[in-house]
Write an enzyme that holds these catalytic residues in place. Sequence first.
Site, PDB file in Angstrom:
ATOM      1  N   GLN A 108     -10.371  -3.122  -3.449  1.00  0.00           N
ATOM      2  CA  GLN A 108     -11.678  -2.591  -3.072  1.00  0.00           C
ATOM      3  C   GLN A 108     -12.727  -2.940  -4.118  1.00  0.00           C
ATOM      4  O   GLN A 108     -13.888  -3.227  -3.789  1.00  0.00           O
ATOM      5  CB  GLN A 108     -11.609  -1.079  -2.890  1.00  0.00           C
ATOM      6  CG  GLN A 108     -12.921  -0.458  -2.441  1.00  0.00           C
ATOM      7  CD  GLN A 108     -13.340  -0.891  -1.048  1.00  0.00           C
ATOM      8  OE1 GLN A 108     -12.560  -0.772  -0.103  1.00  0.00           O
ATOM      9  NE2 GLN A 108     -14.554  -1.407  -0.904  1.00  0.00           N
ATOM     10  N   HIS A 134      -7.058   1.068  -6.945  1.00  0.00           N
ATOM     11  CA  HIS A 134      -7.387   0.356  -5.710  1.00  0.00           C
ATOM     12  C   HIS A 134      -8.193  -0.905  -6.070  1.00  0.00           C
ATOM     13  O   HIS A 134      -9.375  -1.018  -5.737  1.00  0.00           O
ATOM     14  CB  HIS A 134      -8.193   1.268  -4.784  1.00  0.00           C
ATOM     15  CG  HIS A 134      -8.286   0.790  -3.370  1.00  0.00           C
ATOM     16  ND1 HIS A 134      -7.653  -0.349  -2.917  1.00  0.00           N
ATOM     17  CD2 HIS A 134      -8.966   1.298  -2.294  1.00  0.00           C
ATOM     18  CE1 HIS A 134      -7.930  -0.522  -1.630  1.00  0.00           C
ATOM     19  NE2 HIS A 134      -8.719   0.465  -1.236  1.00  0.00           N
ATOM     20  N   ARG A 144       0.879  -1.180   0.000  1.00  0.00           N
ATOM     21  CA  ARG A 144       0.000   0.000   0.000  1.00  0.00           C
ATOM     22  C   ARG A 144       0.906   1.216   0.000  1.00  0.00           C
ATOM     23  O   ARG A 144       1.595   1.490   0.986  1.00  0.00           O
ATOM     24  CB  ARG A 144      -0.912  -0.028   1.231  1.00  0.00           C
ATOM     25  CG  ARG A 144      -1.947   1.105   1.302  1.00  0.00           C
ATOM     26  CD  ARG A 144      -2.799   0.916   2.548  1.00  0.00           C
ATOM     27  NE  ARG A 144      -3.740   1.996   2.760  1.00  0.00           N
ATOM     28  CZ  ARG A 144      -5.008   2.001   2.346  1.00  0.00           C
ATOM     29  NH1 ARG A 144      -5.468   0.967   1.659  1.00  0.00           N
ATOM     30  NH2 ARG A 144      -5.804   3.017   2.611  1.00  0.00           N
ATOM     31  N   ARG A 200     -14.193  -7.004   2.066  1.00  0.00           N
ATOM     32  CA  ARG A 200     -12.754  -6.866   1.833  1.00  0.00           C
ATOM     33  C   ARG A 200     -12.030  -8.105   2.354  1.00  0.00           C
ATOM     34  O   ARG A 200     -11.083  -8.594   1.731  1.00  0.00           O
ATOM     35  CB  ARG A 200     -12.215  -5.604   2.542  1.00  0.00           C
ATOM     36  CG  ARG A 200     -12.561  -4.283   1.895  1.00  0.00           C
ATOM     37  CD  ARG A 200     -11.862  -4.083   0.564  1.00  0.00           C
ATOM     38  NE  ARG A 200     -10.422  -4.175   0.674  1.00  0.00           N
ATOM     39  CZ  ARG A 200      -9.614  -3.172   1.045  1.00  0.00           C
ATOM     40  NH1 ARG A 200     -10.131  -1.997   1.378  1.00  0.00           N
ATOM     41  NH2 ARG A 200      -8.304  -3.336   1.071  1.00  0.00           N
ATOM     42  N   CYS A 260     -16.107   3.202   0.052  1.00  0.00           N
ATOM     43  CA  CYS A 260     -15.010   2.342   0.489  1.00  0.00           C
ATOM     44  C   CYS A 260     -14.572   2.617   1.923  1.00  0.00           C
ATOM     45  O   CYS A 260     -13.830   1.827   2.496  1.00  0.00           O
ATOM     46  CB  CYS A 260     -13.833   2.462  -0.466  1.00  0.00           C
ATOM     47  SG  CYS A 260     -13.115   4.118  -0.578  1.00  0.00           S
ATOM     48  N   ASP A 270     -16.475   8.544  -2.732  1.00  0.00           N
ATOM     49  CA  ASP A 270     -15.286   8.427  -1.888  1.00  0.00           C
ATOM     50  C   ASP A 270     -15.036   9.802  -1.280  1.00  0.00           C
ATOM     51  O   ASP A 270     -15.691  10.787  -1.639  1.00  0.00           O
ATOM     52  CB  ASP A 270     -14.090   7.973  -2.740  1.00  0.00           C
ATOM     53  CG  ASP A 270     -12.901   7.511  -1.913  1.00  0.00           C
ATOM     54  OD1 ASP A 270     -13.024   7.435  -0.671  1.00  0.00           O
ATOM     55  OD2 ASP A 270     -11.838   7.233  -2.509  1.00  0.00           O
TER      56      ASP A 270
END
Length: 304
Positions: free
Chosen positions: A134, A131, A104, A287, A259, A219
């Site tokens: 996700q 991402h 990450r 997730r 998310c 988001d």
Amino acid sequence: MAVRHFLTLNDLNNDELTALLDHASFLRRDWRAGNVRNSLRNRVLAMIFEKSSTRTRVSFEAGMTQLGGSAMFLSPKDTQLGRGEPIDDSARVISSMVDAVMIRTFAHEKIDRFAAMSRVPVINALTDDFHPCQLLADMQTYREHRGSIADATVAWIGDGNNMCNSYINAARQFGFSLRVACPEGYAPSQPLLEQHRDCVEVVSGPEEAARGAHLLVTDVWASMGQESEQSARMKAFSRFQVSPQLMSLADPDALFMHCLPAHRGEEISADMLDHPGSVVWHEAENRLHAQKALLEFLILGTLD
């Protein structure tokens, strides 16, 4: 056999993605039934975090444990990664000792370079550009509530960020139409839009994007590393909040996803997470299960 990585959704084909999501749903049911699974016994996942996280760290670490393996947390301040060791050298050494590496980080080219030198699978757990983990959870969640997302209409409301870019990839991979509504100057990658012009449309505002859509997604307005832009972004995004009023324009059975973390009163209204169409908490749990399926696929080379 060549090492498989998961740096964007495009690293898996549609059949593989479909099988992975089916397996993720099976793993969710199996875990909730209390069954023990040791498919990754004695396997080790290295987790490299240059960006902080809640869901990513908990889901990958818990996922490896639930599959009988283990995960180790690595941060720049605790390793030579933060003291200037070349990425190539770190990749060679770390990948010689573990079974997979999750990263990450900020710049996407870092993860590309690490993967190029790694002897084991590398997973993109978020970069500034994409991402994909996700998106696995999001697509799994939609399937579990509404079935296939093929031919559906998805509305992205907000910043043209890494999540938006991954939704653009997903539109092609899963066969849905994507409408993107974002303020002027905050559109997603233009080359990416050009590559997906057959399934992605940038529209003038959130109402146009939401009208008749089957899924609304948003988001935060300022992602990690953009804190200095918070004030300007608050002003630019003020009419891009997802609320029950905006949801009322969508299909009656439309779902809402985020998310997380969510900033109530900014990108969503204070009551949006409790909306009847919200599946945010189910999405967050997925997730865990989507990543367990991904880990089995990449490490074992199969989904059983």
